[in-house]
Design a protein around this motif. Structure first.
Motif, PDB file in Angstrom:
ATOM      1  N   GLU A 546       7.326  29.714 -62.935  1.00 53.65           N
ATOM      2  CA  GLU A 546       7.443  30.257 -61.566  1.00 53.65           C
ATOM      3  C   GLU A 546       7.241  31.770 -61.607  1.00 53.65           C
ATOM      4  OE1 GLU A 546       9.386  32.325 -58.444  1.00 53.65           O
ATOM      5  OE2 GLU A 546      10.323  32.187 -60.414  1.00 53.65           O
ATOM      6  N   GLU A 547       7.859  32.382 -62.613  1.00 53.99           N
ATOM      7  CA  GLU A 547       7.733  33.829 -62.734  1.00 53.99           C
ATOM      8  C   GLU A 547       6.284  34.220 -63.046  1.00 53.99           C
ATOM      9  OE1 GLU A 547      10.678  35.564 -65.255  1.00 53.99           O
ATOM     10  OE2 GLU A 547       9.670  37.510 -65.277  1.00 53.99           O
ATOM     11  N   PHE A 548       5.643  33.385 -63.857  1.00 52.29           N
ATOM     12  CA  PHE A 548       4.245  33.632 -64.202  1.00 52.29           C
ATOM     13  C   PHE A 548       3.404  33.759 -62.938  1.00 52.29           C
ATOM     14  CE2 PHE A 548      -0.054  32.102 -64.986  1.00 52.29           C
ATOM     15  CZ  PHE A 548      -0.423  32.762 -66.156  1.00 52.29           C
ATOM     16  N   TRP A 549       3.539  32.802 -62.066  1.00 57.52           N
ATOM     17  CA  TRP A 549       2.689  32.804 -60.871  1.00 57.52           C
ATOM     18  C   TRP A 549       3.086  33.894 -59.872  1.00 57.52           C
ATOM     19  CZ3 TRP A 549      -1.881  30.991 -61.025  1.00 57.52           C
ATOM     20  CH2 TRP A 549      -2.182  29.906 -61.860  1.00 57.52           C
ATOM     21  N   LEU A 565      -8.483  37.220 -68.354  1.00 52.39           N
ATOM     22  CA  LEU A 565      -8.526  36.040 -67.487  1.00 52.39           C
ATOM     23  C   LEU A 565      -8.557  34.765 -68.334  1.00 52.39           C
ATOM     24  CD1 LEU A 565      -8.749  34.902 -64.616  1.00 52.39           C
ATOM     25  CD2 LEU A 565     -11.224  35.137 -64.787  1.00 52.39           C
ATOM     26  N   GLU A 566      -9.346  34.797 -69.402  1.00 61.10           N
ATOM     27  CA  GLU A 566      -9.402  33.633 -70.308  1.00 61.10           C
ATOM     28  C   GLU A 566      -8.001  33.304 -70.798  1.00 61.10           C
ATOM     29  OE1 GLU A 566     -12.021  34.508 -73.613  1.00 61.10           O
ATOM     30  OE2 GLU A 566     -13.500  35.377 -72.259  1.00 61.10           O
ATOM     31  N   LYS A 567      -7.336  34.361 -71.262  1.00 62.37           N
ATOM     32  CA  LYS A 567      -6.022  34.169 -71.856  1.00 62.37           C
ATOM     33  C   LYS A 567      -5.031  33.653 -70.816  1.00 62.37           C
ATOM     34  CE  LYS A 567      -2.544  34.969 -74.687  1.00 62.37           C
ATOM     35  NZ  LYS A 567      -2.132  35.454 -75.984  1.00 62.37           N
ATOM     36  N   ALA A 568      -5.033  34.258 -69.629  1.00 65.19           N
ATOM     37  CA  ALA A 568      -4.093  33.860 -68.588  1.00 65.19           C
ATOM     38  C   ALA A 568      -4.274  32.390 -68.240  1.00 65.19           C
ATOM     39  CB  ALA A 568      -4.300  34.722 -67.341  1.00 65.19           C
ATOM     40  N   ASN A 569      -5.523  31.974 -68.165  1.00 65.51           N
ATOM     41  CA  ASN A 569      -5.796  30.585 -67.801  1.00 65.51           C
ATOM     42  C   ASN A 569      -5.312  29.619 -68.879  1.00 65.51           C
ATOM     43  OD1 ASN A 569      -6.996  28.683 -65.963  1.00 65.51           O
ATOM     44  ND2 ASN A 569      -8.551  28.363 -67.558  1.00 65.51           N
ATOM     45  N   ARG A 570      -5.361  30.059 -70.128  1.00 60.62           N
ATOM     46  CA  ARG A 570      -4.845  29.205 -71.204  1.00 60.62           C
ATOM     47  C   ARG A 570      -3.320  29.130 -71.144  1.00 60.62           C
ATOM     48  NH1 ARG A 570      -8.948  32.287 -75.279  1.00 60.62           N
ATOM     49  NH2 ARG A 570     -10.833  31.206 -74.577  1.00 60.62           N
ATOM     50  N   VAL A 571      -2.699  30.259 -70.811  1.00 58.47           N
ATOM     51  CA  VAL A 571      -1.236  30.279 -70.745  1.00 58.47           C
ATOM     52  C   VAL A 571      -0.750  29.344 -69.629  1.00 58.47           C
ATOM     53  CG1 VAL A 571       0.787  31.738 -70.355  1.00 58.47           C
ATOM     54  CG2 VAL A 571      -1.079  32.570 -71.791  1.00 58.47           C
ATOM     55  N   VAL A 572      -1.518  29.246 -68.550  1.00 59.61           N
ATOM     56  CA  VAL A 572      -1.163  28.321 -67.470  1.00 59.61           C
ATOM     57  C   VAL A 572      -0.942  26.930 -68.041  1.00 59.61           C
ATOM     58  CG1 VAL A 572      -2.066  27.105 -65.439  1.00 59.61           C
ATOM     59  CG2 VAL A 572      -2.393  29.582 -65.653  1.00 59.61           C
ATOM     60  N   ASP A 573      -1.856  26.516 -68.893  1.00 60.45           N
ATOM     61  CA  ASP A 573      -1.757  25.167 -69.451  1.00 60.45           C
ATOM     62  C   ASP A 573      -0.659  25.052 -70.502  1.00 60.45           C
ATOM     63  OD1 ASP A 573      -3.765  24.250 -67.797  1.00 60.45           O
ATOM     64  OD2 ASP A 573      -5.335  24.900 -69.167  1.00 60.45           O
ATOM     65  N   GLY A 626       5.352  19.790 -63.260  1.00 61.67           N
ATOM     66  CA  GLY A 626       6.793  19.922 -63.147  1.00 61.67           C
ATOM     67  C   GLY A 626       7.501  18.646 -62.746  1.00 61.67           C
ATOM     68  N   GLU A 627       6.754  17.575 -62.540  1.00 65.32           N
ATOM     69  CA  GLU A 627       7.405  16.322 -62.156  1.00 65.32           C
ATOM     70  C   GLU A 627       7.410  15.343 -63.312  1.00 65.32           C
ATOM     71  OE1 GLU A 627       6.637  14.567 -58.423  1.00 65.32           O
ATOM     72  OE2 GLU A 627       6.420  16.529 -57.461  1.00 65.32           O
ATOM     73  N   ALA A 628       8.410  14.490 -63.312  1.00 62.09           N
ATOM     74  CA  ALA A 628       8.613  13.601 -64.454  1.00 62.09           C
ATOM     75  C   ALA A 628       7.382  12.739 -64.721  1.00 62.09           C
ATOM     76  CB  ALA A 628       9.816  12.706 -64.182  1.00 62.09           C
ATOM     77  N   PRO A 629       6.924  12.729 -65.957  1.00 55.29           N
ATOM     78  CA  PRO A 629       5.784  11.873 -66.299  1.00 55.29           C
ATOM     79  C   PRO A 629       6.247  10.439 -66.562  1.00 55.29           C
ATOM     80  CG  PRO A 629       6.459  13.128 -68.213  1.00 55.29           C
ATOM     81  CD  PRO A 629       7.405  13.496 -67.103  1.00 55.29           C
ATOM     82  N   VAL A 630       5.284   9.578 -66.797  1.00 59.45           N
ATOM     83  CA  VAL A 630       5.597   8.170 -67.056  1.00 59.45           C
ATOM     84  C   VAL A 630       5.324   7.895 -68.528  1.00 59.45           C
ATOM     85  CG1 VAL A 630       5.063   5.789 -66.450  1.00 59.45           C
ATOM     86  CG2 VAL A 630       4.914   7.593 -64.705  1.00 59.45           C
ATOM     87  N   LEU A 631       6.289   7.233 -69.157  1.00 57.67           N
ATOM     88  CA  LEU A 631       6.147   6.922 -70.578  1.00 57.67           C
ATOM     89  C   LEU A 631       5.557   5.532 -70.779  1.00 57.67           C
ATOM     90  CD1 LEU A 631       6.780   7.354 -73.629  1.00 57.67           C
ATOM     91  CD2 LEU A 631       9.028   6.353 -73.169  1.00 57.67           C
ATOM     92  N   HIS A 632       4.484   5.460 -71.570  1.00 60.03           N
ATOM     93  CA  HIS A 632       3.939   4.157 -71.977  1.00 60.03           C
ATOM     94  C   HIS A 632       4.114   4.058 -73.477  1.00 60.03           C
ATOM     95  CE1 HIS A 632       1.920   3.578 -68.068  1.00 60.03           C
ATOM     96  NE2 HIS A 632       1.806   4.897 -68.086  1.00 60.03           N
ATOM     97  N   ARG A 633       4.793   3.008 -73.906  1.00 63.40           N
ATOM     98  CA  ARG A 633       5.023   2.875 -75.333  1.00 63.40           C
ATOM     99  C   ARG A 633       3.928   2.027 -75.966  1.00 63.40           C
ATOM    100  NH1 ARG A 633      10.558   1.728 -73.678  1.00 63.40           N
ATOM    101  NH2 ARG A 633      11.825   3.570 -74.128  1.00 63.40           N
ATOM    102  N   GLU A 634       3.443   2.510 -77.092  1.00 62.45           N
ATOM    103  CA  GLU A 634       2.579   1.645 -77.894  1.00 62.45           C
ATOM    104  C   GLU A 634       3.382   1.263 -79.127  1.00 62.45           C
ATOM    105  OE1 GLU A 634      -1.016   3.300 -79.660  1.00 62.45           O
ATOM    106  OE2 GLU A 634      -0.977   1.627 -81.082  1.00 62.45           O
ATOM    107  N   ASP A 635       3.850   0.018 -79.165  1.00 67.76           N
ATOM    108  CA  ASP A 635       4.661  -0.398 -80.306  1.00 67.76           C
ATOM    109  C   ASP A 635       3.816  -0.452 -81.564  1.00 67.76           C
ATOM    110  OD1 ASP A 635       7.223  -0.633 -79.233  1.00 67.76           O
ATOM    111  OD2 ASP A 635       6.638  -2.480 -78.182  1.00 67.76           O
TER     112      ASP A 635
END
Lengths: 649, 210, 249
Positions: A546-549, A565-573, A626-635
């Motif tokens: 949040e502070e970043f943006w 700009l290259e660096k900033a865009n990488r930090v976003v990810d 920022g929202e919960a992802p979904v877990l898929h398990r590969e046994d």
């Protein structure tokens, strides 16, 4: 909106596309069952390859040799500079030239076991099979491997395995293998089969009709945003160790390609599996921009110690023998200084946390050759380690023949990556991930000299076969042009993101955020992880984001060569990926391989794996930032190599 | 450059040895000069050999100069923007190849006009009496200065040129490199010393009218 | 340490460039030269000025990206890459000139960044062995004597940084080209293309606008990987041999 840590569990992964039957026959069967594209039709197919390291370079060259039209990208000014070039040690192959009992099955076995039983058996077995062909291929290209006086290839044993299967070219094996792939690629560029875009970075994936159909890229010189359409997209963009900022990765190695693909629907597997290498040169101060690895072989003759007393600031040579703590020899009398990477790393962290670390900031331990010099003589030590000692001296200005070296662990490799099936295809049809970018072969921990093997196995042999099959089965894809809504949406999203980065005009540089994130990750999601620490990290990361943006400052414009700009865009990810890494680490309440949860250890402080609960690969599905992802398990089923507990005491 | 340079170098060695005849008196020196015109007789007609050598030499000089010109142009074009911070590091011999070559070219013109055609000769030029002509030239201060400066330039030129020609022709190797450099040094030194011996002889009076 | 930097600033390939002066304070002798530039750039960025653009990546001396001429020396005063040069090689109060590689074949992209794709094109012209994937014989089919393998390795160490071109008073790329020619030409695997390789690569090199070689030796002195000057001699020998063979055909 649920909290990020409250992930949900989705459908498990049931089909990995590995053929049934005995594991030793899987790859042959897969290749036989693959459909083929008529050679005359191949040039009508375009394949995009992102990255030109060992995996990308070899894949691009091989696909072009097969007749496909390859469009290839690298952010460097030349494909020869990909970070595979920095690999020192060597490349494993089950050639059994030494007649020392090596075999495909043994390499397979060692890799599964080394990965602490968190890798897919079918993929690893194929890797071991293909390893043999890699050496043949590289020799034919003119890779100058070390040789014996009889003219045959030399090998050495590496990373504590009991066979001598590592082929090497002095301390520059990665460089020489990469140049082999680069030269093969260059030949195809000259032949017009590969269209190369250097200094061009992939910023998004185009998914149309449910298939990966192209990428959005930025020309780093002019700033121009362009789209490239293809029938299949291959990501060979490497690992994401730079989330930690200080790592042995190259400065510009980044996670953008795989993270953008993840956002578009490719599952991300085992993001918390990171390898921390014990023998790096410690940082000297806040100015430090990267860490340099020194070969693990140093531990064969060097003794690791710290002062017994906290805060002992005396020069090492003034500390008497009985006031030194050779802690690895003390805790692990059987293996001593040769314990595996993760154990050596963690032990170093523990003594430093106790306030007994040495050097600037107390973040270091001694690696002492005084005994070795007394025992073998300076000449012998020089012959064995001279070049490493020189490198150390150049960087630190200390003479390791006189003063003990200082070492400290550093992030080195990421075993996690995009989830791929047996065909190295991600969950997005037509999107493939190879090399360090995928998660496939190393489980929770990678063996030394296996990264080069995997990159080249994927690029030279596996991917070209499976892409062929994919294209044969999907011959007539709908035309995707610049007007296609998927393309327009991807371009608009990319442009908006870059505009926003430039528009904020705050008061903090991209590097200051990267530094803050990296320190947090190193502290809380590094060598040892706890529930409380990971929860704290998961609380902090969204705040930093949040502070970043709000406060990011990127000078200049988007229509020019703009490294900020290259660096900033990488930090976003990084700011998004870091969150997933912490969540993955939090959910995996066992210790395995490079992932050590303090809650899960044996009474004597060793990692305790929980095979009953966690014998799976965690493939995460993206939902929203920022929202919960979904877990898929590969046994993971272990039919050939049965899980055992590691013990080094 | 390498081939034409080596041709000229070979000539210079012969020329230098011939020049030393001057220490054995006018008779022997003049006889030597005369012999130059009759070499190869009776197979070759009078002066044919001399002219053949001259033609080869002119061709070598032209080839050498043209290559040098082309190479220089290419080199200058290859770095259109010079470094702001200039650093001199290559050896003196290496750095003086271009200017040394020009100095030598001008010297050859003066040398021919002085002692072959006699156009700019100091004193009365006497065709067929080279001993006297040589002594005339080196009896003037400027004759000595021009000659000695040119021969020093020649030494530097040969020193880098010989070694460099060997590299261009692919003769050098790690093991042979030292030997080649030594040969280059010795050649340069011998040539310079041998040629300068003549004006020195005249100046010190060892060579004079007798 | 406090230093005065004079850095070549050039907005893009078409713009004119000039040296600009910056004071950098608080430099630690343990910093690498590039980390010192990082410090400068962080300050410039916060001041809203354009940071100094320079190529760099691995920062451990192997990728060949970094490319600065420091006080007139390619990669600076030590025989290493710029990223492995440390500030302890300088003294407090020094004035340091930083320039890009300068050669017609290496046009400036921005500030200290140049376009070295000419070197890639030289490799594309023949710096490879034609060995398509899958076609390789068993690796031990052709033994290579150790001295030959070592020799190939010595030349294969080139990192393609272009310091040889930057240091050469003539802007020649002979050392770069010869390193690859020799790496492949000494090996039995490179033998079938031995003649075409050297002829094509040299022709490409000449066509790229590099200067001619006058064997000043500056290239080998600047080479961070110690490629020897005799590499050029060997290539000349290969070239003459190939030319002779071509005319025999």
């Amino acid at each position: 909106m649920t909290s990020y840590a409250d992930y949900t569990t989705g459908e498990p992964v049931t089909d990995t596309k590995a053929p049934d039957g005995p594991i030793a026959e899987c790859w042959d069967r897969r290749r036989f069952e693959a459909k083929l594209v008529n050679p005359a039709n191949r040039r009508k197919h375009t394949v995009i390859v992102v990255g030109t390291g060992l995996a990308g370079g070899s894949a691009g060259a091989t696909l072009a040799e097969q007749g496909y039209h390859v469009v290839q990208f690298c952010y460097q000014d030349s494909p020869r500079r990909a970070h595979s070039i920095a690999a020192q040690g060597g490349i494993n192959a089950a050639k059994n030239y030494r007649n020392d009992g090596d075999s495909v099955h043994r390499l397979f076995h060692d890799t599964v076991k080394g990965g602490d039983f968190r890798a897919r058996e079918s993929n690893v077995h194929r890797l071991a099979q293909v390893s043999v062909e890699i050496i043949d291929q590289c020799v034919a290209q003119g890779v100058p491997f070390a040789r014996e006086y009889g003219g045959l290839l030399d090998t050495r044993s590496f990373g504590g395995v009991q066979v001598s299967r590592t082929f090497y070219a002095r301390g520059q094996t990665g460089q020489q293998l990469l140049l082999g792939a680069y030269q093969a690629l260059s030949r195809q560029i000259a032949a017009g089969n590969v269209e190369l875009h250097p200094r061009t970075e992939m910023l998004d994936l185009i998914v149309a009709g449910g298939r990966a159909r192209g990428i959005v890229a930025r020309d780093l010189v002019t700033g121009a945003i362009s789209t490239h359409v293809a029938d299949a997209v291959v990501l060979a963009s490497g690992g994401y160790g730079n989330v930690f900022r200080l790592s042995t990765n190259a400065m510009n190695s980044n996670a953008t390609a795989i993270w953008r693909a993840h956002r578009r629907g490719a599952h991300f597997a085992n993001p918390c599996f990171t390898q921390i290498h014990p023998t790096c040169i410690p940082r000297t101060g806040d100015h430090q921009s990267k860490l340099t690895l020194m070969s693990e072989s140093l531990r064969n003759d060097g003794r690791i110690w710290v002062p017994r007393a906290q805060g002992d600031r005396r020069p090492p040579n003034e500390i008497p023998e009985d006031e030194r703590d050779y802690y690895l020899e003390r805790i692990y009398p059987a293996f001593g200084n040769l314990v595996p990477r993760d154990i050596a790393s963690r032990a170093a962290k523990n003594v430093c946390d106790e306030g007994r670390g040495v050097g600037p900031g107390g973040q270091g331990v001694y690696l002492d050759f005084a005994d070795a010099i007394r025992r073998m003589g300076r000449k012998a030590v020089e012959a064995r380690y001279g070049n490493l000692f020189d490198m150390y001296q150049r960087i630190t200005d200390e003479d390791p023949y006189e003063v003990p070296m200082r070492i400290y662990p550093a992030v080195h490799y990421t075993m996690g990556g995009l989830w791929v099936d047996y065909d190295l295809q991600t969950t997005i049809p037509g999107l493939f991930a190879i090399g360090e970018a995928n998660f496939s072969d190393h489980g929770a921990n990678r063996l030394g000299a296996s990264a080069l093997m995997q990159g080249l196995a994927d690029g030279y042999f596996v991917l070209p076969a499976t892409v062929n099959d994919y294209l044969a089965r999907n011959p007539h894809q709908e035309a995707v042009t610049a007007e296609h809504p998927a393309v327009q949406e991807a371009v608009a999203g990319t442009e908006d993101r870059l505009h926003l980065l430039l528009a904020v005009d705050g008061d903090r540089t991209p590097d200051s955020f990267h530094r803050e994130l990296g320190e947090l990750m190193w502290e809380l999601c590094g060598m040892a992880r706890t529930d409380a620490g990971l929860r704290k990290a998961l609380e902090r990361i969204p705040q930093i984001r949040e502070e970043f943006w709000r406060r990011i400052k990127v000078p200049g414009s988007g229509e020019e060569f703009n490294q900020s700009l290259e660096k900033a865009n990488r930090v976003v990810d990084y700011l998004e990926l870091a969150e997933l890494m912490c969540l993955d680490a939090l959910h995996r309440t066992e210790s395995c391989g490079g992932h050590f949860r303090e809650e899960s250890q044996t009474p004597d402080g060793e990692a305790a794996r929980k095979d009953d609960t966690f014998s799976y690969a965690a493939a995460w599905e993206f939902t929203a930032t920022g929202e919960a992802p979904v877990l898929h398990r590969e046994d993971l089923a272990f039919e050939y190599v049965h899980p055992t507990r590691r013990s080094y005491a | 450059m390498a081939v034409s340079g080596l041709v000229m170098l070979l000539y210079l060695v012969v020329h230098m040895i011939g020049n030393l005849e001057i220490y054995f008196g006018a008779g022997e020196f003049n006889a030597y000069a005369h012999w130059l015109r009759t070499v190869g007789e009776p197979f070759m007609h009078d002066e044919w050999t001399l002219w053949l050598v001259r033609v080869v030499l002119v061709a070598a000089v032209v080839a050498h100069a043209v290559s040098a010109y082309q190479l220089s142009r290419r080199d200058i074009r290859a770095r259109p923007t010079p470094y702001v911070h200039r650093r001199r590091r290559a050896s003196y011999a290496t750095r003086t190849m271009r200017w040394g070559g020009i100095i030598l070219g001008l010297f050859v013109v003066w040398h021919l006009l002085d002692l072959t055609t006699g156009t700019v000769h100091a004193g009365g030029f006497q065709p067929g009496h080279p001993y006297q002509n040589v002594v005339d030239t080196f009896s003037t201060w400027y004759g000595d200065v021009v000659y000695i400066v040119a021969m020093l330039a020649l030494g530097l030129h040969v020193r880098h040129g010989f070694w460099s020609a060997a590299q261009t022709l692919g003769v050098g190797s790690g093991a042979r490199d030292r030997a080649l450099k030594t040969v280059a040094d010795v050649l340069a030194l011998l040539l310079t010393a041998g040629f300068i011996a003549v004006p020195v002889g005249v100046m010190t009076g060892v060579v004079s009218w007798r | 340490m406090k230093l005065t930097l004079r850095v070549w600033r050039q907005k893009n390939a078409r713009a004119d460039g000039a040296m600009a002066t910056y004071e950098v304070d608080g430099v630690s002798p343990d910093m690498s030269f590039l980390e010192m530039l990082d410090v400068l750039n962080e300050r410039l960025a916060l001041d809203g000025e354009d940071p100094v653009a320079f190529d760099h990546d691995c920062r451990e001396g192997i990728c060949g990206a970094c490319s600065l001429v420091i006080n007139g020396d390619a990669h600076g005063p030590e025989r290493t890459t710029t990223c492995q040069l440390h500030m302890r090689s300088f003294r407090d109060g020094d004035t340091i000139d930083v320039e890009p590689w300068r050669a017609a074949a290496f046009p400036v992209v921005k500030d200290l960044v140049v376009d070295r794709s000419a070197l890639d094109r030289i490799i594309q012209a023949g710096g490879y062995v034609t060995a398509p994937t899958g076609s390789a014989p068993e690796a031990h089919a052709t033994p290579v004597p150790k001295p030959v393998a070592d020799q190939a390795f010595e030349h294969a160490e080139c990192i393609g940084c272009g310091a040889c071109v930057a240091a050469c008073p003539n802007g020649a790329a002979m050392l770069f080209t010869s390193a690859k020619v020799n790496h492949l030409n000494v090996l039995p695997q490179g033998a079938p293309e031995r003649e075409t390789r050297v002829l094509d690569m040299v022709a490409q090199m000449d066509g790229e606008g590099f200067g001619g070689c006058t064997l000043t030796g500056e290239c080998a002195t600047a080479c961070p990987k110690g490629i020897p000057l005799t590499s050029i001699t060997r290539m000349n020998r290969e070239w003459l041999r190939a030319t002779r063979k071509a005319s025999d055909r």
